[in-house]
Design an enzyme around this catalytic site. Sequence first.
Site, short mmCIF file in Angstrom:
data_model
loop_
_atom_site.label_atom_id
_atom_site.label_comp_id
_atom_site.label_asym_id
_atom_site.label_seq_id
_atom_site.Cartn_x
_atom_site.Cartn_y
_atom_site.Cartn_z
N ASP A 67 5.67 -32.66 62.00
CA ASP A 67 5.84 -32.10 63.30
C ASP A 67 6.65 -30.83 63.13
O ASP A 67 6.95 -30.20 62.11
CB ASP A 67 6.38 -33.16 64.10
CG ASP A 67 6.22 -32.88 65.53
OD1 ASP A 67 6.33 -32.09 66.37
OD2 ASP A 67 5.61 -33.89 66.00
N HIS A 110 2.77 -28.24 67.30
CA HIS A 110 3.67 -29.30 66.69
C HIS A 110 3.76 -29.11 65.19
O HIS A 110 3.64 -29.82 64.46
CB HIS A 110 3.55 -30.57 66.96
CG HIS A 110 4.03 -31.29 68.45
ND1 HIS A 110 5.42 -31.13 68.83
CD2 HIS A 110 3.23 -31.61 69.30
CE1 HIS A 110 5.49 -31.57 70.01
NE2 HIS A 110 4.37 -31.97 70.43
N ASP A 163 -1.89 -32.87 70.39
CA ASP A 163 -0.82 -32.95 71.77
C ASP A 163 -0.01 -31.82 72.01
O ASP A 163 0.35 -31.21 71.10
CB ASP A 163 -0.30 -34.45 72.00
CG ASP A 163 1.00 -34.55 70.70
OD1 ASP A 163 0.53 -34.29 69.60
OD2 ASP A 163 2.01 -34.47 70.93
N GLU A 164 0.30 -31.60 73.29
CA GLU A 164 1.09 -30.74 73.73
C GLU A 164 1.15 -29.28 73.04
O GLU A 164 2.10 -28.78 72.81
CB GLU A 164 2.61 -31.33 73.60
CG GLU A 164 2.72 -32.51 74.42
CD GLU A 164 4.17 -33.12 74.10
OE1 GLU A 164 4.84 -33.72 75.11
OE2 GLU A 164 4.64 -32.81 72.94
N TRP A 172 -2.47 -41.65 75.73
CA TRP A 172 -0.95 -41.81 75.84
C TRP A 172 -0.57 -41.21 77.38
O TRP A 172 0.49 -41.44 77.96
CB TRP A 172 -0.27 -41.05 74.85
CG TRP A 172 -0.13 -39.49 75.04
CD1 TRP A 172 -1.02 -38.77 74.54
CD2 TRP A 172 0.97 -38.89 75.26
NE1 TRP A 172 -0.47 -37.34 74.72
CE2 TRP A 172 0.64 -37.52 75.35
CE3 TRP A 172 2.39 -39.11 75.70
CZ2 TRP A 172 1.57 -36.36 75.63
CZ3 TRP A 172 3.04 -38.27 76.43
CH2 TRP A 172 2.76 -36.78 76.13
N ASP A 176 10.99 -45.01 72.47
CA ASP A 176 11.99 -44.38 72.54
C ASP A 176 12.63 -44.39 74.02
O ASP A 176 13.64 -43.72 74.28
CB ASP A 176 11.79 -42.86 72.35
CG ASP A 176 10.54 -42.16 72.93
OD1 ASP A 176 9.47 -42.86 73.01
OD2 ASP A 176 10.59 -41.04 73.47
#
Length: 540
Positions: free
Chosen positions: A194, A265, A328-329, A410, A438
Amino acid sequence: MMKNKKLGLLAGMLLLANFVAAQSVSVIPQPLKVVQKDGVFKLPSAISIMADADNSDNASYLKEVLAPYSKVAIKKAVKRGQGITLTTNVNLAESLGEEGYQLEINKHGIGIIGASAAGVFYGIQTLRQMLPLDASAKKTYELPLVSIEDQPRFSWRAFMLDEARYFKGEEQVKKLLDQMALLKMNVFHWHLTDDQGWRIEIKKYPKLTEIGASRSNTQIGGWDSKERSGKAHSGFYTQEQIKDIISYAQQRHITIVPEIEMPGHASAAIAAYPWLGTIGELTEVPVVFGKLPDSFNVADARVYAFLEDVLDEVMALFPENIVHIGGDEVRFEAWKNSETVQDFMVAKGLKTPADLQVYFTNRISNYLDANKHRMMGWNEILGGNVHEWQKAEDVEVSEQLAKSAIIHFWKGSPELINEAVQGGYDIVNSYHIYTYLDYSYEYIPLEKAYEFNPIPDGLDAKYHHKVLGSGCQMWSEWIPEVSNMDNMVFPRLAAYAEVGWTALEKKDYQLFRVNLDELIAKWKKEGIQVVSSFEKKVSK
């Protein structure tokens, strides 16, 4: 009226009897069928395990489990009706699936039959939970006479550990694998790279660990905090260490799915080899968390060569055929502001950044497919509007993702699952509002975790088989210590195990809570930190 009362009383007594029978075996996940019988089997001070050829490893494993309770000898010849027998019957798969098993305890011994060695292993886990907690309390141990027939609801029952943010090490990974095995979970999703760390040795690119595995400091105090720990953090796994962990998982019938993040990431990799990036300003591994600006420069042929080299070593290392690429992201601004990337998009006829990501993802998917592996990624890899911070025009997508991809849902509307399965994709459902470890116990208390159903409401039954199962995710931005991790994982891991294994009609939260008390006592005895406030209600 009196007749109705009697019928109600009888129904209540039958329900109580079933509840007590289930309680007596105290197993999580709750088995499909439990038939309690009168009497007990007294585990002798010396006992033989007889296993067929498929179950030699299972016999050795069971010998270790029983060592505190009895002196165990392993014999190759199988004689039913005495000692403990472990056998495989492939015909059982017709009624109980590949991972199903039957466990029989009578006055003469214990028999476990599975459709496969994995099924026998799961029968052993049921037996393991039935054993007394304190092996030194008495010399003779009694087990209830019982017949259990069991099989999982889903084939994908996963736990994810993010070690890119905080490295935990071999001992902790093996501890988690042991607890997954106890709970019949079968996929360890290992998040190894990451922005804040690269944790896997890649021999062709040594700087990935020489530089990418260390950061000089770490953000603490929350997402927007300016506070720092004041401590450096580093760590990675050599390929030999990973092989050892893979072997450990295989003995417990757990598949390890590595996650190598791309195209976003990726800051730790870019810090190691700056030419991988789009912006070109990164000089060290970031010390802050969140959605960082740079991503791989997907217009550069060198980046594809690098990623193929990395994937070659990953595929050679992990024997299973699935590689998770994250996806992702991705912050699209870096691509939008790059003249090189914009020219690439024009040349390839790509209209939006989302189209570019799908194009990139398909190149990776095709490479994995050509090497007999399958790509998995978070649901952003499909394109579409998932995040509130994305611009609608950026996420419009006309490119189609490769059908071989597994979509890891997700984020976004659950309707996206309906669209994906109708489009022919397999899904693993890890909807964050139910499965992110988390998240606090105020947001996801134990009962909410238990109530999660991977099959979304309204999904046509003809598509149910496209939902492979579920996963729970231990993201580690804010869990620097093992004690922090344990408090977030335990006891919710048990709830997610029952989500993945237990038939929907057999789920019962009150029974689960009764059984959980014994499991918590076991965890505490083993030194696992179990949070005490796991039943807090959701804050409004």
